[in-house]
Write a protein that holds these residues in place. Structure first.
Motif, PDB file in Angstrom:
ATOM      1  N   TYR A  84       2.494  29.077 -72.203  1.00  0.00           N
ATOM      2  CA  TYR A  84       3.339  29.940 -73.021  1.00  0.00           C
ATOM      3  C   TYR A  84       2.176  30.577 -74.049  1.00  0.00           C
ATOM      4  O   TYR A  84       1.067  29.944 -74.401  1.00  0.00           O
ATOM      5  CB  TYR A  84       3.987  28.693 -73.819  1.00  0.00           C
ATOM      6  N   PHE A 107       6.545  32.992 -82.288  1.00  0.00           N
ATOM      7  CA  PHE A 107       7.295  32.942 -81.374  1.00  0.00           C
ATOM      8  C   PHE A 107       6.805  32.682 -80.172  1.00  0.00           C
ATOM      9  O   PHE A 107       5.504  33.040 -79.642  1.00  0.00           O
ATOM     10  CB  PHE A 107       7.666  34.307 -81.253  1.00  0.00           C
ATOM     11  N   LEU A 108       7.542  31.575 -79.420  1.00  0.00           N
ATOM     12  CA  LEU A 108       6.914  31.225 -78.242  1.00  0.00           C
ATOM     13  C   LEU A 108       7.466  31.982 -77.087  1.00  0.00           C
ATOM     14  O   LEU A 108       8.743  31.849 -76.821  1.00  0.00           O
ATOM     15  CB  LEU A 108       7.422  29.734 -77.804  1.00  0.00           C
ATOM     16  N   TYR A 131      10.222  19.169 -70.865  1.00  0.00           N
ATOM     17  CA  TYR A 131       8.921  19.718 -70.852  1.00  0.00           C
ATOM     18  C   TYR A 131       7.841  19.091 -71.641  1.00  0.00           C
ATOM     19  O   TYR A 131       8.285  18.712 -72.815  1.00  0.00           O
ATOM     20  CB  TYR A 131       8.793  21.434 -71.008  1.00  0.00           C
ATOM     21  N   PHE A 138      12.598  24.586 -82.973  1.00  0.00           N
ATOM     22  CA  PHE A 138      12.816  25.799 -82.053  1.00  0.00           C
ATOM     23  C   PHE A 138      13.998  25.307 -81.053  1.00  0.00           C
ATOM     24  O   PHE A 138      14.058  24.252 -80.628  1.00  0.00           O
ATOM     25  CB  PHE A 138      11.792  26.090 -80.993  1.00  0.00           C
ATOM     26  N   LEU A 145      11.541  27.784 -70.047  1.00  0.00           N
ATOM     27  CA  LEU A 145      12.157  27.791 -71.432  1.00  0.00           C
ATOM     28  C   LEU A 145      12.187  29.211 -72.262  1.00  0.00           C
ATOM     29  O   LEU A 145      11.213  29.710 -72.346  1.00  0.00           O
ATOM     30  CB  LEU A 145      12.005  26.698 -72.533  1.00  0.00           C
ATOM     31  N   PHE A 149      12.833  30.455 -75.679  1.00  0.00           N
ATOM     32  CA  PHE A 149      12.797  30.057 -76.986  1.00  0.00           C
ATOM     33  C   PHE A 149      13.442  31.062 -78.067  1.00  0.00           C
ATOM     34  O   PHE A 149      13.537  31.984 -78.155  1.00  0.00           O
ATOM     35  CB  PHE A 149      11.382  29.731 -77.585  1.00  0.00           C
ATOM     36  N   LYS A 161      13.181  32.000 -82.244  1.00  0.00           N
ATOM     37  CA  LYS A 161      12.075  32.120 -82.947  1.00  0.00           C
ATOM     38  C   LYS A 161      11.579  31.434 -84.009  1.00  0.00           C
ATOM     39  O   LYS A 161      10.677  31.536 -84.863  1.00  0.00           O
ATOM     40  CB  LYS A 161      12.321  33.594 -83.726  1.00  0.00           C
TER      41      LYS A 161
END
Lengths: 113, 114
Positions: A35, A42-43, A102, B89, B102, B104, B106
């Motif tokens: 990721y 922001f991911l 996760y 998140f 996943l 997400f 923000k």
């Protein structure tokens, strides 16, 4: 006994260089991920990989490539680094398509100068 | 197109108060909705998760409320403590098939004031 470990924790490099980030998980999970977390936190998923299939987010430049020597490792190689690649990169793993959650590593902060 | 929208972006709550963070999703194929907590310099850690067959799940001071028809879910933190100060998140995924990761929101930067 870190479950998902990444190295290095910090990486500062010049534009145009090639670099790698290593990830190892000792949870016996069957799927690993990369990721990217940008400056606004922001991911966004970059890659999903198990021993059968690599799924690439279509927005990821082909300068980024995951390499998995075995089930417990998923390294991230980045060629021709650009300023916009600066971010925190997280490795993660899951079992059974994530139905049990996760587990994320603690991240690698990449700074391109 | 952002598939999971999270609000507010930041939130300040007094110690002992209730913190509420909201998320809305667009993809009706999502069937797993976790919340992650992230402290500075650390990776996100799973806090609590829900599947759409239930409307509420509670674990300690943390509760997820889920509204399938409205495609919304929220995190409530009861008796908020300074140690809860972190970025939260929401996320969503499709359990079967397709990309496994996943999606997400923000993030919400939560500050609990003593």
């Amino acid at each position: 006994d870190t479950a998902v470990s990444q190295t290095p924790k910090y990486l500062v490099t010049q534009m145009g260089n090639d670099k790698s980030i290593k990830c190892e998980q000792n949870l016996g999970h069957d799927t690993m991920y990369w990721y990217k977390q940008d400056s606004k936190k922001f991911l966004k998923i970059m890659f999903s990989y198990n021993n059968k299939e690599l799924i690439i987010n279509e927005t990821v430049p082909n300068r980024f490539s995951p390499k998995s020597p075995d089930k417990a490792h998923l390294n991230l190689h980045i060629n021709s680094l650009e300023l916009g690649d600066s971010a925190v990169y997280f490795c993660a793993s899951s079992q059974g398509q994530g139905r049990y959650g996760y587990t994320f590593g603690s991240g690698t902060r990449l700074t391109v100068v | 197109q952002q598939q999971v929208k999270q609000s507010p972006q930041s939130l300040i709550v007094q110690k002992g108060g209730i913190s509420i963070i909201n998320c809305a999703y667009e993809n009706t194929a999502f069937d797993y909705f976790p919340w992650y907590q992230q402290f500075p310099g650390k990776g996100p850690a799973l806090l609590i998760a829900i599947r759409p067959d239930v409307s509420e799940k509670k674990e300690g001071r943390f509760t997820i409320s889920f509204n399938k028809s409205a495609k919304q879910f929220s995190l409530h933190i009861m008796d908020s403590q300074p140690g809860d100060s972190a970025t939260y998140f929401c996320a969503a995924k499709i359990s079967q098939g397709g990309a496994d990761g996943l999606t997400f929101g923000k993030g919400t930067h939560l500050i609990i004031q003593p």
